[in-house]
Design a protein around this motif. Structure first.
Motif, short mmCIF file in Angstrom:
data_model
loop_
_atom_site.label_atom_id
_atom_site.label_comp_id
_atom_site.label_asym_id
_atom_site.label_seq_id
_atom_site.Cartn_x
_atom_site.Cartn_y
_atom_site.Cartn_z
N GLU A 192 0.49 -1.23 -0.37
CA GLU A 192 -0.01 0.21 -0.12
C GLU A 192 0.81 1.54 -0.16
OE1 GLU A 192 -2.63 0.16 3.18
OE2 GLU A 192 -4.13 -2.21 2.63
N GLN A 193 2.34 1.27 0.55
CA GLN A 193 3.04 2.19 0.63
C GLN A 193 3.39 2.91 -0.47
OE1 GLN A 193 2.95 -0.24 3.26
NE2 GLN A 193 2.05 1.05 4.55
N GLN A 194 3.36 1.19 -1.41
CA GLN A 194 4.54 1.19 -2.53
C GLN A 194 4.27 1.26 -3.36
OE1 GLN A 194 8.39 0.58 -1.23
NE2 GLN A 194 9.56 2.16 -1.71
N PRO A 195 2.89 1.21 -4.11
CA PRO A 195 2.12 0.03 -4.98
C PRO A 195 3.02 -0.06 -6.10
CG PRO A 195 1.09 2.50 -5.43
CD PRO A 195 2.13 2.46 -4.12
N ASP A 196 3.74 1.08 -6.51
CA ASP A 196 4.52 0.74 -8.31
C ASP A 196 5.66 -0.13 -8.06
OD1 ASP A 196 5.51 2.57 -6.82
OD2 ASP A 196 5.72 4.25 -8.98
N SER A 197 6.01 -0.45 -6.80
CA SER A 197 7.36 -1.37 -6.78
C SER A 197 7.40 -1.91 -5.81
CB SER A 197 8.40 -0.11 -7.15
OG SER A 197 8.36 0.47 -5.75
N GLY A 198 8.08 -3.25 -5.67
CA GLY A 198 8.52 -3.68 -4.64
C GLY A 198 9.66 -5.12 -5.05
N PRO A 199 10.73 -6.14 -4.63
CA PRO A 199 10.23 -7.34 -4.43
C PRO A 199 10.01 -8.18 -5.22
CG PRO A 199 10.24 -6.95 -2.17
CD PRO A 199 9.95 -6.15 -2.78
N ILE A 200 11.08 -8.50 -6.17
CA ILE A 200 10.88 -9.51 -7.64
C ILE A 200 10.80 -11.22 -6.98
CG2 ILE A 200 10.72 -10.82 -9.68
CD1 ILE A 200 12.55 -8.23 -9.91
N LEU A 201 9.38 -11.63 -6.80
CA LEU A 201 9.60 -13.48 -7.10
C LEU A 201 9.70 -13.68 -8.00
CD1 LEU A 201 6.52 -13.64 -4.27
CD2 LEU A 201 9.13 -13.55 -4.03
N ALA A 202 10.30 -14.62 -8.25
CA ALA A 202 10.16 -15.56 -9.85
C ALA A 202 9.97 -16.98 -9.46
CB ALA A 202 12.08 -15.31 -10.13
N THR A 203 9.77 -17.70 -10.34
CA THR A 203 9.02 -19.30 -10.52
C THR A 203 9.28 -20.13 -11.84
OG1 THR A 203 7.33 -18.46 -9.24
CG2 THR A 203 7.18 -20.43 -10.65
N THR A 204 10.14 -20.99 -12.12
CA THR A 204 10.64 -21.79 -12.52
C THR A 204 9.33 -22.49 -13.82
OG1 THR A 204 12.08 -23.29 -13.76
CG2 THR A 204 11.14 -23.51 -12.20
N LEU A 205 9.69 -22.13 -14.52
CA LEU A 205 8.41 -23.04 -16.02
C LEU A 205 9.35 -24.29 -16.57
CD1 LEU A 205 6.38 -20.37 -17.62
CD2 LEU A 205 6.14 -21.87 -15.35
N THR A 206 10.77 -23.98 -16.73
CA THR A 206 11.54 -25.00 -17.02
C THR A 206 12.05 -26.26 -16.11
OG1 THR A 206 12.62 -23.79 -17.62
CG2 THR A 206 10.82 -23.93 -19.09
#
Length: 460
Positions: A309-323
């Protein structure tokens, strides 16, 4: 190189070093660009034309397949899913991804063996360290590795650089000892028509060699760290010379590309810069398009940005493999942050477009009132003649800017930096500007433009 191989290389004459570099180049060429690679490259080209619906359908199918594999064959996920009452049929679409608890680096370290597929031998083991220096050993299968290679080639091709075109690389390779200031400062990899330039030896005294060598080589592409290519551009400006070659594109990677670096590079080489973002874990690939936006590739993995809510346009990335069935990583907090094209509510799910890559999570200035500010290069807007700059938070209410100017730092430039800084933090912090002759690099020759309080604690 392994230590023995490196010792042999360093003890060899330059002509033999070129042969050794080419030999390693052919070895990597066979590992990267043969067999399955050709199919994956065509798939990457085709995916560029997918509609949003096609993209979502593909990712839904691949995610469900990966979750089923994790439940059937990966001990860590078998235990995790049982603890949370999850079945693979509970996760059949991107909108279900949030049901899986996120992973952090410490969890991966502590459960590395349980995250591996016992029945699958890795194509390679990728070692990553990150800011803490504690290594991770990640098993990667052939499909994932060759797809990652294909995505880089596709990114270059899409911006007019065909595979095999003359490429000048400025990255972290140590082609000769740092105290050996005698040319040549590059080695040639014939396997990929690539000239590897040392970023460690480039300065005003050695630049004339770099300039003449680049003019002879006539590269179609410059590729490497933004800081290294920006320093090359600075050398042209300080020497009042111009390149006598015309690259089709400049491709940057591995560091955060700053606006002032882009402007300088594009003005000197008279061609656009197209950055790309990839993770050492082979989870996400995102390349800049003509508009400057980062488009995440749908084939390799899924990216989420954890807004608040404080930063609705940025933040840490979560990544998930598909391969990567060899060592599947789902919803992994990789430690990088990004800015979205437009604000999104927390928990809105995967994203396909990123406005900017902001760097590491500890590459933030945190104000006394709790705000976390990334991409602080905006404070240099309107200031000409910056060679390099680094912002360091030395106390909760204090930052120091280490600045390497092209010439003398004008008082008006300092005033502009201070005014821009106040626009970002108001009166919450004090800024000290410290002109310096140079700024040290971190691991692998990479340049860190912001060091937050966490970064100092990590002993950067």
């Amino acid at each position: 190189m392994a230590s023995n191989a490196e010792a042999i290389y360093l003890a060899s004459p330059v002509w033999l070093q070129n042969l050794l570099v080419t030999g390693m180049g052919y070895r990597l060429f066979q590992k990267r660009y043969t067999g399955l690679y050709h199919h994956l490259l065509q798939q990457a080209r085709d995916a560029r034309e997918w509609t949003p619906a096609q993209r979502e359908t593909w990712q839904n199918q691949q995610l469900h397949r990966m979750v089923r594999h994790c439940r059937n064959a990966i001990p860590y996920y078998q235990r995790l899913f049982a603890e949370h009452g999850l079945h693979e049929n509970d996760i059949t679409a991107l909108s279900d991804l949030h049901k899986i608890p996120p992973l952090d680096k410490q969890t991966v370290r502590e459960n590395a063996e349980e995250l591996r597929h016992a029945g699958e031998k890795p194509w390679l083991v990728q070692h990553t360290s990150g800011s803490t220096g504690t290594p991770l050993a990640l098993g990667v299968n052939e499909h994932t590795y060759k797809l990652a290679m294909a995505l880089v080639v596709d990114h270059e091709e899409s911006h007019g650089v065909p595979f095999g075109a003359r490429r000048a690389t400025f990255a972290g390779r140590m082609v000769q000892p740092p105290d050996n200031m005698s040319p040549p400062f590059a080695r040639y990899n014939r396997a990929e028509n690539q000239r590897l330039y040392s970023a460690y030896h480039l300065n005003d005294q050695t630049f004339d060699w770099y300039r003449r060598d680049l003019d002879r080589f006539q590269p179609r592409e410059l590729i490497g760290y933004p800081s290294a290519i920006s320093e090359l551009a600075s050398c042209y400006l300080r020497s009042a010379t111009e390149p006598k070659f015309q690259p089709k594109a400049i491709v940057t990677n591995s560091e955060t590309l700053l606006d002032w670096q882009r402007e300088k590079i594009e003005s000197v080489f008279n061609c656009p810069v197209f950055d790309y973002y990839g993770t050492a874990e082979y989870l996400v690939f995102a390349g800049q398009d003509q508009s400057g936006l980062y488009r995440t590739n749908p084939l390799l993995g899924i990216a989420e940005v954890c807004t608040s809510e404080q930063q609705p346009d940025s933040g840490p990335i979560l990544a998930t493999t598909l391969t990567n069935t060899c060592m599947p990583i789902l919803r992994y907090r990789i430690g990088d942050t990004a800015t979205l094209e437009s604000p999104r509510a927390p928990g809105s799910g995967p994203v396909s477009i990123l406005k900017a890559i902001n760097g590491r999570e500890d590459d933030y200035i945190q104000t006394p009132d709790g705000r976390r500010l990334g991409r602080m290069d905006h404070i240099f807007k309107g200031v000409r003649g910056i060679r390099e700059a680094q912002i360091i938070q030395t106390a909760p209410d204090h930052c120091t800017v280490k600045l390497v100017p092209e010439g003398l730092l004008e008082p008006s430039d300092s005033d502009t930096i201070r005014a821009n800084f106040r626009k970002r933090v108001a009166d919450a912090m004090v800024l000290t500007i410290e002109p310096v002759e140079s700024i040290p690099r971190g691991r692998n020759g990479k340049f860190k433009n912001v060091i937050g309080m966490d970064g100092i604690d990590h002993g950067y």
